[in-house]
Design an enzyme around this catalytic site. Sequence first.
Site, PDB file in Angstrom:
ATOM      1  N   GLY A 124       5.021  -1.109   2.739  1.00 23.68           N
ATOM      2  CA  GLY A 124       4.220   0.082   2.476  1.00 23.68           C
ATOM      3  C   GLY A 124       5.041   1.356   2.402  1.00 23.68           C
ATOM      4  O   GLY A 124       6.112   1.465   2.997  1.00 23.68           O
ATOM      5  N   HIS A 181       0.808  -1.212   0.000  1.00 20.09           N
ATOM      6  CA  HIS A 181       0.000   0.000   0.000  1.00 20.09           C
ATOM      7  C   HIS A 181       0.849   1.274   0.000  1.00 20.09           C
ATOM      8  O   HIS A 181       1.921   1.338   0.594  1.00 20.09           O
ATOM      9  CB  HIS A 181      -0.930   0.011   1.218  1.00 20.09           C
ATOM     10  CG  HIS A 181      -0.191  -0.069   2.522  1.00 20.09           C
ATOM     11  ND1 HIS A 181       0.257   1.037   3.203  1.00 20.09           N
ATOM     12  CD2 HIS A 181       0.173  -1.135   3.271  1.00 20.09           C
ATOM     13  CE1 HIS A 181       0.863   0.673   4.309  1.00 20.09           C
ATOM     14  NE2 HIS A 181       0.831  -0.649   4.374  1.00 20.09           N
ATOM     15  N   ASP A 182       0.371   2.274  -0.720  1.00 17.36           N
ATOM     16  CA  ASP A 182       0.924   3.633  -0.715  1.00 17.36           C
ATOM     17  C   ASP A 182       2.317   3.734  -1.332  1.00 17.36           C
ATOM     18  O   ASP A 182       3.011   4.741  -1.143  1.00 17.36           O
ATOM     19  CB  ASP A 182       0.956   4.205   0.713  1.00 17.36           C
ATOM     20  CG  ASP A 182      -0.420   4.231   1.354  1.00 17.36           C
ATOM     21  OD1 ASP A 182      -1.274   5.002   0.888  1.00 17.36           O
ATOM     22  OD2 ASP A 182      -0.653   3.458   2.303  1.00 17.36           O
TER      23      ASP A 182
END
Length: 262
Positions: free
Chosen positions: A143, A125-126
């Site tokens: 992440g 994520h991200d």
Amino acid sequence: MIHKTAKIHPNAVVEEGAVIGANVLVGPFSYITFNAEIGSGTEVMSHVVIKGPTVIGKNNRIFPFAVIGEVCQDKKYQGEDTLLLIGNRNIIRESVQMHRGTVQGHGVTTIGNDNLFCVNVHIAHDCIIGNNIIMGNNATLAGHVTIEDYAILSALSPVHQFCTIGAHSFIGGASVVVQDVPPYIMAQGNHCKPFGINIEGLKRRGFKKEEIYAIRKAYKEIYRSGKRIAEVKPILEEMAKEYPSIALFTQLIENSTRGIIR
């Protein structure tokens, strides 16, 4: 929402509401949710899962068993409508996983253009992935990782969350990256350490001799002068006035939260 020139295999599942562009190919047993968008010319092979919100650009190739836009592996995630954005002309090989962002981060995971993601790459994520990047088999990102343009992350190499891998750098196989990797350098090991400038890569990308010389000089200032980073930074800023490519060093040093590899 499915373009008339798109070809969807009868054994594929495409939920109502999905946007499928011109000349898209979707193979058998692939599953695409209602909130996914796939740009023209993209090929989705068999057994691919694409969940939204996800936007995929043009002329990508997605190989079997890839999972694109799944929810992230983060306990903070509570089902928010975060996003995965994928650019154009990427090659996404078998069993690659790309997760959507979190509201605590950018809210979006971003993939640029012209990248190669080899078998079983994991992008959490991200993350922010630039352009013309290669990630070898089983390379994995935690992440909030940033990988800048033309970087190469070799097979079996994990990257710690919030790290940056600088442009044109080369990370050798089975390396463990726990701090930021400056641009242009070669690095390897557990933990990853610098081993000079990626000269052959710079030559292939059209860097002139004087630019490469300046980059080597900047590397020596950082790693061989015995100076602290605070002392090196103004020297690099002065060099960047004549050679703009040096500015990538100063930008990474300025923005680093984890420090650079030593």
